[in-house]
Structure formats: C-alpha cells, structure tokens
Design a protein around this motif. Structure first.
Motif, PDB file in Angstrom:
ATOM      1  N   ALA A   1       0.819  -1.214   0.000  1.00  0.00           N
ATOM      2  CA  ALA A   1       0.000   0.000   0.000  1.00  0.00           C
ATOM      3  C   ALA A   1       0.854   1.266   0.000  1.00  0.00           C
ATOM      4  O   ALA A   1       0.545   2.242  -0.688  1.00  0.00           O
TER       5      ALA A   1
ATOM      6  N   GLU B   1      -1.568   5.909  -6.618  1.00  0.00           N
ATOM      7  CA  GLU B   1      -3.007   6.165  -6.692  1.00  0.00           C
ATOM      8  C   GLU B   1      -3.745   5.015  -6.030  1.00  0.00           C
ATOM      9  O   GLU B   1      -3.210   3.914  -5.907  1.00  0.00           O
ATOM     10  N   ASN B   2      -4.997   5.274  -5.691  1.00  0.00           N
ATOM     11  CA  ASN B   2      -5.767   4.240  -5.009  1.00  0.00           C
ATOM     12  C   ASN B   2      -6.466   3.313  -6.011  1.00  0.00           C
ATOM     13  O   ASN B   2      -7.676   3.096  -5.947  1.00  0.00           O
TER      14      ASN B   2
ATOM     15  N   GLU C   1      -6.539  -1.938   3.411  1.00  0.00           N
ATOM     16  CA  GLU C   1      -5.197  -2.414   3.785  1.00  0.00           C
ATOM     17  C   GLU C   1      -5.282  -3.492   4.847  1.00  0.00           C
ATOM     18  O   GLU C   1      -6.137  -3.426   5.731  1.00  0.00           O
TER      19      GLU C   1
END
Ligand code: ATP
Length: 447
Positions: A95, A100-101, A113
C-alpha cells in the motif's frame, strides 16, 4: 539494466531460478562465473571485517530458530507490510508504494489495507499445528544476539567488539524486482558491534564512514554512492539512529546497506523473554550493564548488483564495440586466462603446463577456441584482469605475454616468473614494473 541482465545470463553470471519451469519470482541462481563473483564479494567483506580486525569474531548460526526469538525481537508483531489486493485481477500491492488508489496493473478497485507478515512460516515435525511453527529467518542478526554470552565466554573479547555473520535470509516480499535488487531469498552479511552505553554515537559514525569507504576501496565510484540519514519517524522499531548507504542503480538511487544504532533493544528483549542475563561485566569499571549495539547490514546480492553496474562499460576499440567489466582485481570472478595462440600440439602442451602452474594460485580459465581477439573480448565480458598468451615464439624463448584488461597494454615475461608477476599485479602493482628478463611488449594495442 536489461543489457546487464541479458549479459549476466549469456555469460553465466546469474540465471532465473527454475528457469525451465518459467522461473520463480524473487529467486535467482548464480552460474559458474556468478558464484566466483559472489565468493569474492563475501571473501572481501570477511577479510576486512573479521580476518583483519582484533575486535571482531565470526559465527554461523542456524536458519531455523526457536520461535520465541522472533517474539522477543518484535518480528512476529512488527515485521509487517501494509497490503492491498485488487478486487478485479487479485494482484497484491504494497500500500505504501502506490501512487493512486487503484490497481497499477488493471486499474481495478483495491481492498482495505491489511497487515501482512513478511516472514516465511513452516512447521517442524509431521504435524502442522501452531506449536510446531518455525520461521525462516528474515535476518541473521538474532542468531548473533542469542549467542552473545556464548561468544563473550569463549572468545576472550572485551568491549567494544563485534560478532559477524554471513548467511541466507528469507522475506516474503510483496513485490520483487529490479533483477537481484529485491528478492525473496538472499544472503546477508551483517555484524553486531557491541559498545559501552554512551559511546554508541561515536561508533555509529565510525561504522558509517568505514562502510562508505569499503565500497570505494573495491572500485565503486564515489559519485555513485550517497549517505541517507534517517529521520526519527522513519526508523525501525528497534533503532535509535539509522542511515542507509545508497547506490545509484540503473533504476535510481536505492538502499545498498543499512546501518542501525539498535541501543540495547535486542539484548534486553532476549533477557526478558528467556529469563537469561544478557549483561556484560566491565573489568575496568567493575560495572554490569547491557551493551548497546551498532549494526551494519548488507545484502550480498545488492552488493553484487552494485559491483556489476559500476564495472560495466562499453568502449569502441579498433572500430568495434568492446563490452568490459572493470571489476576491482579482488572482486573479478576469473583472475587469469591462459590463451594458446593455436591448438597445435606442442603449443597446447606448453600452454597446459603454464595453466597447471597458475591454477593453484588463481581462478584461471583455459581458452583455445576462436581468434585471439575474440578470446580477449570474451574475457573482457567476464572482467578477467589478465590474459596470458602463449605463442610460437614462447616455445623458443620460454616467455609469455601478459595482457592487462583495462589498458590493453602487454608485457612479455619469462614463463618461470609468470606466477610471481601475476601475484604482484593482482596485489596492485603497475603492469610496467617488470620482472628480470621482462619487457614492455605492446601499448594499448589489442592485436
Ligand atoms: P528495503 O528498504 O530495501 O526493503 P530494509 O530496510 O528492509 O530494505 P534491512 O532490513 O535494513 O532492509 O536489510 C538490510 C540489507 O539487506 C539491505 O540494506 C539490503 O542490502 C538487504 N536486503 C533487504 N531486503 C532485501 C531483499 N528483499 N532482497 C535483497 N536484499 C535485501
């Protein structure tokens, strides 16, 4: 990097693990040349860290250890990375490395996460139950901490002194890559340097400096190295100060070696968990205390990658491309190549005799295939510092030519003086310092 990876495969340095089955990510095999390089890197470290110092001893501890070691060290609780999984393609990512997500591979949405322990787990004995869990060590350090009293009691060392170790470590890295930079199975070279509390900052600086110099002594260019001192918030759970020696790898600056001032964290934790004293008795001050420790830790593969990158060079010689590894003589996998000019019987017998005299002293190759120029190029690609050429005149005057890799200069010396001359050159003597009866033969001419 691509050029380096392909040269390494083509010339027998490094192959992907289990290659015929499509490989295994994060695992690599060292080939016939790579193993020599690896042995030399480990040997250079051992010689400078252990053999040449009065204040250091070595150990070789087991990979599997009592699981309470990892409880005490904090690895079971803290050796974790935050992991996310793509809901679409199910690839997993670290993570804290994502910009970017969304999934970098397919753009899919990511899960929350979750912490993932990067220690490999296995079981001792036939029953796969919790009580039988053991871990493949993620570092060699703990083997040295738990042996602290054994070493104090047997090695007759007073503080400050260090315990050094080389050996395999395993980390179930979420993402591997950049060739041998980040892998799941690797060898570490690390030492724990125990000092009197209060003197740790001085020793931390001392080891930063020593380790930084070590790479340069072995040929790494100064402008390819930099020191990155860690901010308090970036330190590992055990550290009171830390710094990385970074190298300018083809993919950018990356950690080569980590140096941590670990205080008395590890010894104190082991004392608490095992109930055994980890105190040291100081004869001079008549005090009992738990020593502080400074730890420089380096992956063998990372060092090899830095040596490969730094030594790699492409030059134009006689209008042709010459690819050469300018390895430092101590690191070079093959030290000497014996090259008879022809395969004719009398010349071959003479050259084999020369080969047999040199082999006990140096890692030596015998090569009698193709034109001499091609053979020089082949040795350049292995980084061989010296080629010994035997020609028809050798049969008459009992002399041989030594050709130096970097300058391509050549000298001619009596065969009887070959071994000692090469020993001197491989200890750093200039090529043009000649033995009795020797002469300068050719300068910068590779014919
Ligand atoms: P990184 O930040 O690169 O993950 P780290 O800070 O976890 O490394 P340490 O625990 O300090 O690394 O490990 C000490 C040394 O071991 C590193 O400087 C590096 O040379 C080597 N090393 C660590 N992890 C790996 C790996 N996965 N593959 C190869 N070498 C490694």
């Amino acid at each position: 990097m691509d050029k380096l990876v392909s040269l390494c495969q083509r010339r027998g340095f490094i192959f992907p693990s289990s290659d015929i089955y499509g490989g295994l990510s994060g695992c690599w095999d060292y080939g016939p040349i790579g193993i020599e390089l690896k042995r030399n890197v480990k040997e250079a470290w051992w010689r400078d860290i252990v053999q040449q110092r009065d204040d250091m001893v070595g150990v070789d501890t087991s990979i599997l250890m009592n699981s309470r070691v990892w409880e005490a060290s904090g690895h079971i609780a803290s050796f974790k990375d935050p992991l996310v999984e793509c809901k679409n393609c199910h690839l997993r990512w670290k993570a804290d490395e994502l910009k970017e997500n969304k999934c970098p591979s397919c753009g899919g949405a990511l899960t929350e996460e979750r912490m993932f322990n990067t220690m490999f787990k296995t079981f001792i004995g036939p029953v796969e139950e919790d009580a039988a869990i053991v871990y493949l060590r993620p570092e060699t350090a703990q083997g040295m901490f738990v042996n602290f009293q054994n070493v104090v009691n047997t090695a007759r060392k007073r503080l400050p002194f260090g315990i050094a170790q080389q050996g395999s470590a395993f980390r179930n890295e979420i993402t591997t890559g950049n060739f041998i930079y980040r892998v799941r199975e690797f060898e570490l070279m690390e030492f724990e340097y125990f000092v009197k509390p209060g003197t740790q900052d001085k020793w931390f600086e001392y080891w930063l400096n020593e380790r930084y110099e070590w790479y340069q002594k072995l040929g790494i260019k100064k402008n390819h190295l930099k020191l990155h001192r860690k901010k308090k918030e970036d330190l590992a759970h055990y550290a009171i100060a830390g710094a990385d020696i970074e190298y300018d790898f083809p993919m950018g600056w990356g950690e080569l070696e980590g140096i941590a001032s670990r205080g008395d964290f590890d010894l104190t934790q082991h004392a608490k968990t095992s109930g055994k004293s980890m105190e040291y008795f100081d004869d001079e001050t008549k005090e009992h205390y738990v020593p502080y420790v400074v730890e420089p830790s380096l992956g063998v593969g990372r060092a090899i990658l830095a040596f490969l990158c730094d030594a790699y060079d492409e030059e134009t010689v006689n209008d042709e491309l010459r690819v050469v590894f300018h390895f430092h003589r101590d690191i070079a996998p093959i030290k000497v190549a014996v090259l008879p000019l022809s395969r004719k019987e009398n010349l071959a017998a003479f050259a084999k005799d020369v080969y047999d005299t040199l082999r006990p002293c140096f890692t030596t190759q015998y090569d009698d295939t193709q034109a001499i120029g091609r053979r020089y190029r082949r040795q350049d690609e292995l980084g061989t510092p010296y080629c010994v050429t035997i020609d028809f005149q050798s049969l008459e005057d009992n002399m041989a030519t030594i050709r130096e890799r970097d300058s391509m200069n050549q000298i001619r010396v009596p065969v009887a003086a070959l071994k000692n001359t090469l020993l001197a050159k491989l200890s750093g003597e200039d090529l043009f310092v000649l033995p009795e009866g020797g002469k300068i033969w050719k300068q910068g001419n590779d014919g």
